[in-house]
Design an enzyme around this catalytic site. Structure first.
Site, mmCIF file in Angstrom:
data_model
loop_
_atom_site.group_PDB
_atom_site.id
_atom_site.type_symbol
_atom_site.label_atom_id
_atom_site.label_comp_id
_atom_site.label_asym_id
_atom_site.label_seq_id
_atom_site.Cartn_x
_atom_site.Cartn_y
_atom_site.Cartn_z
ATOM 1 N N TYR A 56 0.840 -1.207 0.000
ATOM 2 C CA TYR A 56 0.000 0.000 0.000
ATOM 3 C C TYR A 56 0.869 1.249 0.000
ATOM 4 C CZ TYR A 56 -5.023 -0.241 0.012
ATOM 5 O OH TYR A 56 -6.310 -0.323 -0.402
ATOM 6 N N ASP A 202 -6.882 13.376 -25.236
ATOM 7 C CA ASP A 202 -6.967 11.990 -24.783
ATOM 8 C C ASP A 202 -6.277 11.150 -25.847
ATOM 9 O OD1 ASP A 202 -7.544 9.410 -24.131
ATOM 10 O OD2 ASP A 202 -9.650 9.773 -23.626
ATOM 11 N N THR A 228 -4.214 6.004 -21.718
ATOM 12 C CA THR A 228 -4.044 4.661 -21.155
ATOM 13 C C THR A 228 -2.618 4.229 -21.492
ATOM 14 O OG1 THR A 228 -4.885 3.659 -23.185
ATOM 15 C CG2 THR A 228 -6.470 3.984 -21.405
ATOM 16 N N LYS A 231 -2.472 0.341 -24.816
ATOM 17 C CA LYS A 231 -2.865 0.192 -26.226
ATOM 18 C C LYS A 231 -1.593 0.243 -27.079
ATOM 19 C CE LYS A 231 -7.572 1.902 -25.457
ATOM 20 N NZ LYS A 231 -7.706 2.522 -24.128
HETATM 21 C C1 LIG Z 1 -9.832 7.474 -26.080
HETATM 22 C C2 LIG Z 1 -10.068 6.616 -24.864
HETATM 23 N N1 LIG Z 1 -10.085 7.192 -23.661
HETATM 24 C C3 LIG Z 1 -10.296 6.476 -22.542
HETATM 25 C C4 LIG Z 1 -10.468 5.120 -22.602
HETATM 26 C C5 LIG Z 1 -10.799 4.387 -21.333
HETATM 27 O O1 LIG Z 1 -9.833 3.501 -20.961
HETATM 28 P P1 LIG Z 1 -10.181 2.286 -19.971
HETATM 29 O O2 LIG Z 1 -10.915 1.294 -20.787
HETATM 30 O O3 LIG Z 1 -8.829 1.858 -19.538
HETATM 31 O O4 LIG Z 1 -11.004 2.838 -18.860
HETATM 32 C C6 LIG Z 1 -10.435 4.467 -23.833
HETATM 33 C C7 LIG Z 1 -10.637 3.013 -23.899
HETATM 34 O O5 LIG Z 1 -10.825 2.408 -24.890
HETATM 35 C C8 LIG Z 1 -10.247 5.238 -24.997
HETATM 36 O O6 LIG Z 1 -10.233 4.682 -26.209
#
Ligand SMILES: Cc1ncc(COP(=O)(O)O)c(C=O)c1O
Length: 420
Positions: A56, A202, A228, A231
């Site tokens: 933790y 994003d 993320t 990917k």
């Molecule tokens: C552009 C985008 N943002 C956020 C996410 C969310 O990620 P997670 O599935 O890890 O919550 C995704 C997931 O596919 C995504 O394509």
């Protein structure tokens, strides 16, 4: 067999070990074309399967609420330093559990419930967390959504600007989950500046392409970057938030204690390993190969009469509109899966079918590029996809089985990390 070997697990829990072996074998034998998936390296697998899961560490390096951080602090510091270096940012937070919580932290840091926020609509290629109605981000904020042009499937920046000027959103999200084209971050930044909104990029889908120089970076254009790590970046399931100094404190506070408790230290270590890999010259080659493969596949699919949203691709992703093939996305994706080609059904812009039975299938090249496939194999891949869709239309199960056997035979020559 799964690597690292599952010796203790097999002894302790044969049922579960068997299921994991089965999944590893499936991943080995399948042409994995889900655009958001990949194969992590064995080094990443090892880092995520360690005693770090026992610990933790609420707080941040040097400011924790638990003792015993002698090794955890430098691990998180390493991940942060590597994120800053790979993406060229001032600040990085590597603790978000995944992409959706990371985006929620962005809202918490920059807006109040009820504020107007703006993002691309889900059926146009945006993500749920960019303000779609069924998501908390659509329920708790006043979300306004932009689209793509009906004629060419591209973002219409005149529309984006008109909506922004009219609605004055606090936050504008750029990026998405089914966008086959380069994101014009400078153009988004211009609009955000005009309406005094914070631009968020994003880059969940394209982080690896950006790290490898195969897609323009949002750094210097977007004040906040969310991604993320699992990917195209090819790390463990997790997420990161990056920013300039201006937003650093608010983002950190939103992640912890705003939304989360203790960080997942085994994931942090895996992220550090993946970022170390992303800094190497081989990763640049990998990122460019992903795009080269997607382009070659797009050309080969067009030659076979497929209709691609926006007419092609600039990145790792292809969105097929199957309307002209006389089959929905869902039965096509199911048939492709039986043919050893793993995809997902997806809405296409202005889809006339329902979200659970849409017109499209989304394809991606990150995972098959990790296996070592190049442009040379893309006509063969397109041919399998075409034959499988035809077989699905004719309900020809033996034809799907034949393709699955051919796919297995090809993939046997391409090693998979995590499998021996
Ligand atoms: C552009 C985008 N943002 C956020 C996410 C969310 O990620 P997670 O599935 O890890 O919550 C995704 C997931 O596919 C995504 O394509």
């Amino acid at each position: 067999m799964h690597v690292p070997a599952l010796n203790a697990l097999t002894q302790a829990d044969q049922e579960l070990a068997g299921l994991i072996q089965g999944e590893a074998e499936r991943q080995h034998d399948t042409l994995r074309m889900i655009a958001s998936e990949n194969y992590v390296s064995q080094a990443v697998l090892e880092a995520t399967g360690t005693v770090l899961t026992n610990k933790y560490s609420e707080g941040y390096p040097g400011k924790r609420y638990y003792e015993g951080q002698k090794f955890i602090d430098p691990i998180e510091e390493l991940a942060i330093a590597r994120a800053k270096s790979v993406f060229g940012v001032d600040h990085a937070n590597v603790q978000p559990y995944s992409g959706s919580p990371a985006n929620l932290a962005v809202y918490m840091a920059l807006a109040k419930p009820g504020d107007t926020i703006m993002g691309m609509a889900l059926p146009m290629g945006g993500h749920l967390t960019h303000g779609w109605s069924v998501s908390a981000t659509g329920a708790w904020f006043r979300a306004v959504q932009y689209t793509v042009r009906r004629e060419d499937g591209r973002i219409d920046f005149d529309e984006v600007r008109d909506i922004a000027l009219r609605e004055r959103p606090k936050i504008i999200f750029s990026g998405g989950t089914a966008i086959p084209r380069t994101i014009d971050f400078p153009r988004f930044a211009e609009i955000a500046r005009e309406v005094d909104a914070v631009l968020v990029a994003d880059i969940a889908h394209i982080a690896g392409l950006i790290a490898g120089g195969a897609h323009p970076s949002p750094v210097g254009h977007a004040e906040v970057i969310s991604t993320t790590t699992h990917k195209t970046l090819r790390g463990p399931r997790g997420a990161m938030l990056m920013s300039d100094e201006k937003h650093a404190k608010a983002l950190d506070k939103a992640v912890f204690p705003g939304l989360q408790g203790g960080p997942h230290n085994h994931t942090t270590a895996g992220i550090a390993v993946a970022l170390g890999e992303a800094a190497k010259p081989e990763f640049r080659t990998y990122a460019h190969q992903i795009v080269a493969n997607a382009r070659a596949l797009a050309d080969a699919l067009i030659e076979r009469g497929f209709d691609l949203v926006s007419g092609g691709t600039d990145n790792h992703l292809i969105l097929l509109d199957l309307t002209n093939k006389g089959i929905g996305g869902k039965p096509a994706a199911r048939a492709l899966d039986r043919a050893g080609i793993e995809t997902n059904y997806n809405t296409v812009p202005y889809d006339t079918r329902k979200p659970f039975d849409p017109s499209g299938v989304r394809l991606g090249t990150p995972a098959l590029t990790t296996r070592g496939l190049t442009e040379a194999q893309m006509p063969q891949v397109a041919d399998w996809i075409s034959r499988a869709v035809d077989a699905a239309v004719k309900d020809d199960e033996p034809a799907l089985n034949t393709i699955a056997a051919e796919v297995r035979e090809l993939l046997a020559g391409y090693p998979m990390p995590g499998w021996h």
